[in-house]
Design a protein around this motif. Structure first.
Motif, short mmCIF file in Angstrom:
data_model
loop_
_atom_site.label_atom_id
_atom_site.label_comp_id
_atom_site.label_asym_id
_atom_site.label_seq_id
_atom_site.Cartn_x
_atom_site.Cartn_y
_atom_site.Cartn_z
N UNK A 1 0.83 -1.21 0.00
CA UNK A 1 0.00 0.00 0.00
C UNK A 1 0.86 1.25 0.00
N UNK A 2 0.45 2.23 -0.79
CA UNK A 2 1.23 3.47 -0.91
C UNK A 2 0.39 4.63 -0.36
N UNK A 3 0.35 4.76 0.92
CA UNK A 3 -0.40 5.88 1.52
C UNK A 3 0.55 6.84 2.20
N UNK B 1 8.02 -7.10 6.31
CA UNK B 1 6.90 -6.61 5.52
C UNK B 1 6.11 -5.58 6.34
N UNK B 2 5.66 -4.53 5.66
CA UNK B 2 4.80 -3.52 6.29
C UNK B 2 3.40 -3.62 5.69
N UNK B 3 2.43 -4.21 6.37
CA UNK B 3 1.07 -4.17 5.83
C UNK B 3 0.43 -2.83 6.23
N UNK B 4 0.39 -1.87 5.31
CA UNK B 4 -0.14 -0.55 5.64
C UNK B 4 -1.21 -0.12 4.64
N UNK B 5 -2.11 -1.04 4.30
CA UNK B 5 -3.23 -0.69 3.44
C UNK B 5 -4.28 0.07 4.26
N UNK B 6 -5.18 0.80 3.59
CA UNK B 6 -6.19 1.54 4.35
C UNK B 6 -7.16 0.62 5.10
N UNK B 7 -7.38 -0.58 4.59
CA UNK B 7 -8.38 -1.46 5.21
C UNK B 7 -7.75 -2.35 6.28
N UNK C 1 -5.01 -5.66 6.02
CA UNK C 1 -3.74 -5.74 6.76
C UNK C 1 -3.67 -7.01 7.60
N UNK C 2 -4.82 -7.37 8.18
CA UNK C 2 -4.86 -8.59 8.98
C UNK C 2 -4.61 -9.81 8.08
N UNK C 3 -5.24 -9.76 6.90
CA UNK C 3 -5.08 -10.88 5.97
C UNK C 3 -3.61 -11.03 5.57
N UNK C 4 -3.00 -9.88 5.20
CA UNK C 4 -1.60 -9.92 4.75
C UNK C 4 -0.70 -10.44 5.88
N UNK C 5 -0.99 -10.01 7.12
CA UNK C 5 -0.19 -10.45 8.26
C UNK C 5 -0.22 -11.97 8.38
N UNK D 1 9.81 -10.48 9.49
CA UNK D 1 9.46 -9.53 10.52
C UNK D 1 8.28 -8.69 10.03
N UNK D 2 7.16 -8.71 10.78
CA UNK D 2 5.95 -8.02 10.34
C UNK D 2 5.68 -6.84 11.26
N UNK D 3 5.66 -5.65 10.71
CA UNK D 3 5.32 -4.45 11.48
C UNK D 3 4.05 -3.86 10.86
N UNK D 4 2.93 -3.98 11.56
CA UNK D 4 1.64 -3.60 10.98
C UNK D 4 1.13 -2.30 11.60
#
Lengths: 254, 352
Positions: free
Chosen positions: A13-15, A91-97, A101-105, A116-119
Motif C-alpha cells: 500500500x502506498x499511503x 513486511x509492512x502491511x499498511x493498506x487503508x483497510x 492488513x490482517x489478511x496480509x499479516x 518480521x511483520x510491522x503492521x
C-alpha cells in the motif's frame, strides 16, 4: 525483476505512512552513498512496493524514479509470492483497510515464518490483538502515537528535544542501554549504593529487572542488591555505558 | 432516565390502561347494543370530557337495567380515569422539567469549573487521536477542556473519563474558544477531522494570540504532511504532527532496531509503574533556585532521577548532572520518576 530479491522489505500500500517509510529508507541509502545500507544491525538490500492503483504508483515513481513496485493487490497470495515473500526480511502491511492488513499479516507469516511483520492499525484494542495473534511482531497505531506526540510537543517541548536527541541524533552519544549482569561479575552481591555505578561511570541507573521479574523496577533504591542475571538499565554517554559493560564483565577473582 | 421516574411512568401507564379496560368492559356489559369498539370509544369520550352524545349511559340503557348501578359506574370511571390521566401528565412533566433542570445545573457547574482552570490545555475535536491525548493529559495530571460538535461523540467519551470538562460546539467559532479559557491556557491542540477546519482554527488562534498577547502555544494535527505542514506552520502553529507521518518513522524503528525504542516505550506505556519523563521549569519564587542538586535533595525528597538540565531553557542539555550542579531560575529539569513524585517536584519548582 521477480526472484532476485533477498532479505528485502515489502511495503503493501502506498499511503501517507508508506511514503514516510520510503522517505526514511531512502535517507538511509543516501547516507550510505553506494555502500551497503545498514539500519540498526540490518543490512538492507532492496525494498519494493505493492500497490493496486496505477495513479498512486505514477505519483510515487515521479518522486522516486528507481522505485521497485508491483502493480497488484497485496491480499493476493500470488502477488506476495511474486514479491519473493519467502526470502524477505520484513513486511509492512499498511493498506487503508484493517481487514486487508490482517489478511496480509496472516498470509505473510504462513509464507515465511522468519519474516518480521510491522503492521499499522487505527484500533489497538480490537484489531491490534488480532494482528499479534495473526503473527505481527509489532503493531503501530497512528492515533495513539500521534496523540502522545502532540501532547509531548505542546506540554513538554524540552523532553521531546531530549528524547529525540537520544533516539535519533547521530551526534550526541547519549544512549539508554540494557546490560545483563554476568554470573561472576564483581558487582554480584553488592547493593547499588556499594557499587557506586553513577560515581564510577558517571551514568544514571534508570531501572533494574531481576531474573524472575516480568516487569522493570524503575528508579531502584540504593539498597537494591545486584545479583547474577539481573538486567540494569542505564542512561549515559556511549563511553560511560562501555565502562559499565566492562565493570559488569569484570570477574571476581576466586 | 433514572429508575424512580421510570417506575412512576410505568405505574401511570398501567393505571391508564386499567381504566380503559375496566371502562370498556363495564359499558359493554351494562349497556345495550354496543360493540366492544363502541364501549372503548365511549370510555375515551367520557375521559376526554368530550361527550358527543352519540352514545351515553342514559340513551343506551337497557329497559331492565338498574339506572343507579350504571350511574355509579360512570361516576367511578370518570373520577378514577381523570385521576389516572392527571397523574400520568404530572409524571411526564416532572420527567421533562427535572431532566432539563439537571442538565442546566450540570452545564452551569461545568462552565464554572472551566472558568476556574489555569495552565490548562484546550483540545479542539474529540476524534480518535484526541482520545489518546486526553488519556495522556489525564495520566500526567494536566487539566484540559475538549470542544466537540457531535453530541453522540461526547456521550461516547463521557463513558471513558470520569470528570471530563467539555464544551459542545464548533471550534471554528471564536466564542467557544473564549469560553474554554483561552486567556489562561498553556496550549491549544487543533485536532479536527477536516484539515481545512483545522487550518482555520490555527489561523484564528494565532491572530487572537497576536492581538491579545495570551501566552498559549498552538499545536495542530494534520494528515497529509507534505501538503499541509507548510501551510499550517505559516498560519501560526508552534508544532505540527502528522500521526500517519510519524508512524512511518516509528515503523522503520520497529522493523530495524526494536531494542532502542522498546525500553522507553514500555516505560511510557506501563500502566502499573507509570514512570514518566517530564520537565519542570524553575520559577523565580522556587525554593530550589540557587541551590546545588545535592542541597535540593530532589532525588531523596521526591524520589526522582534528574536526567538532564537545560540552563535557562535554551541550548544544550547538561546530561546526567552531578550533585554539585547549581539550579537557577529559568532552568528546565528533565526528570524521570513516578507521576506522583513529578507532581511533587512541579510544586517545588513553582514556588510559593
Amino acid at each position: 525483476m521477480e526472484g532476485e530479491f533477498q532479505d528485502h522489505i515489502i511495503i503493501c500500500g502506498l499511503g501517507e505512512t508508506s511514503m514516510q517509510i520510503i522517505e526514511e529508507l531512502e535517507s538511509h541509502r543516501e547516507k550510505s552513498a553506494g555502500q551497503d545500507t545498514i539500519i540498526g544491525e540490518v543490512r538492507l538490500r532492496e525494498y519494493l512496493v505493492i500497490e493496486s492503483s496505477k495513479d498512486v504508483i505514477d505519483k510515487a515513481v515521479a518522486k522516486w524514479p528507481d522505485l521497485f513496485y508491483i502493480a497488484g493487490d497485496a491480499t493476493d497470495d500470488d502477488v506476495l509470492e511474486r514479491a519473493s515473500i519467502a526470502n524477505a526480511y520484513g513486511i509492512f502491511p499498511v493498506l487503508p483497510s484493517e481487514k486487508d492488513n490482517l489478511y496480509i499479516t496472516v498470509a505473510a507469516r504462513q509464507l515465511n515464518p522468519r519474516i518480521r511483520i510491522v503492521a499499522r492499525t487505527a484500533d489497538v484494542v480490537n484489531i491490534g490483538k488480532k494482528l499479534f495473534k495473526g503473527g505481527a511482531n509489532s503493531v503501530i497505531s497512528p492515533n495513539s502515537i500521534g496523540g502522545l506526540r502532540l501532547v509531548s510537543e505542546i506540554a513538554r517541548p524540552h523532553v521531546t528535544d531530549f528524547l529525540d536527541e537520544m533516539l535519533r541524533d547521530k551526534n550526541t552519544r547519549l544512549r539508554i542501554a540494557e546490560i545483563a549482569v554476568e554470573r561472576h561479575s564483581i558487582l554480584c552481591g553488592l547493593t547499588l549504593r556499594e557499587a557506586c555505578l553513577p560515581e564510577k561511570c558517571g551514568l544514571l541507573i534508570i531501572a533494574m529487572k531481576k531474573r524472575d521479574d516480568r516487569f522493570y523496577r524503575y528508579n531502584p533504591l540504593a539498597s537494591a542488591r545486584i545479583e547474577p542475571d539481573d538486567i540494569i538499565v542505564a542512561l549515559g554517554y556511549t563511553e560511560q555505558i562501555f565502562q559499565l559493560t566492562k565493570l559488569v564483565k569484570e570477574q571476581a577473582r576466586v | 432516565m433514572n429508575s424512580v421516574i421510570r417506575k412512576k411512568i410505568t405505574k401511570a401507564l398501567a393505571l391508564i390502561l386499567l381504566v380503559f379496560a375496566v371502562g370498556t368492559t363495564g359499558f359493554y356489559v351494562l349497556l345495550d347494543g354496543l360493540t366492544v369498539i363502541d364501549s372503548l370509544y365511549l370510555t375515551v369520550v367520557t375521559l376526554a370530557t368530550v361527550g358527543y352524545g352519540d352514545f351515553t349511559p342514559h340513551l343506551n340503557m337497557p329497559p331492565e337495567g338498574n339506572p343507579y348501578l350504571i350511574k355509579f359506574f360512570a361516576i367511578f370511571i370518570i373520577l378514577f380515569g381523570m385521576s389516572a390521566l392527571l397523574y400520568g401528565i404530572g409524571v411526564m412533566t416532572e420527567y421533562i422539567v427535572s431532566g432539563e433542570l439537571l442538565g442546566e445545573r450540570r452545564r452551569k457547574r461545568m462552565q464554572k469549573l472551566i472558568a476556574s482552570l489555569r495552565n490548562h490545555y484546550i483540545i479542539c475535536g474529540a476524534g480518535e487521536t484526541s482520545f489518546y491525548m486526553m488519556q495522556e493529559l489525564e495520566k500526567t495530571e494536566r487539566p484540559f477542556v475538549v470542544i466537540e460538535k457531535s453530541e453522540e461523540r461526547i456521550q461516547q467519551i463521557l463513558n471513558q473519563f470520569d470528570e471530563l470538562l467539555y464544551l459542545q460546539g464548533d471550534a471554528t467559532h471564536d466564542e467557544i474558544l473564549e469560553q474554554a479559557g483561552l486567556e489562561h491556557a498553556t496550549g491549544v491542540i487543533a485536532s479536527l477531522s477536516d484539515e481545512k477546519d483545522n487550518l482555520f482554527v490555527v489561523m484564528s488562534l494565532s491572530q487572537k494570540k497576536r492581538e491579545s498577547g495570551f501566552p498559549f502555544r498552538i499545536a495542530a494535527k494534520i494528515t497529509h504532511f507534505e501538503k499541509m505542514a507548510p501551510k499550517i506552520k505559516s498560519a501560526g502553529a508552534d508544532c505540527v504532527v502528522s500521526p500517519e507521518h510519524i508512524s512511518g518513522r516509528r515503523m522503520i524503528s520497529e522493523m530495524f532496531r526494536p531494542s532502542v525504542t522498546t525500553f522507553l516505550d514500555r516505560m511510557l506505556k506501563d500502566d502499573r509503574a507509570v514512570m514518566r519523563v517530564e520537565e519542570v521549569t524553575v520559577s523565580p519564587d522556587s525554593s530550589l533556585s540557587g541551590k546545588s542538586l545535592r542541597e535540593t535533595r530532589i532525588s531523596k525528597r521526591a524520589g526522582l532521577l534528574i536526567a538532564a538540565i537545560r540552563k535557562g531553557g535554551k541550548g544544550e542539555f547538561i546530561h546526567n548532572p552531578t550533585a554539585e550542579q547549581v539550579i537557577e531560575e529559568g532552568d528546565v529539569l528533565i526528570a524521570m520518576g513516578a507521576m506522583a513524585h513529578i507532581v511533587a517536584l512541579r510544586k517545588l519548582t513553582r514556588g510559593r
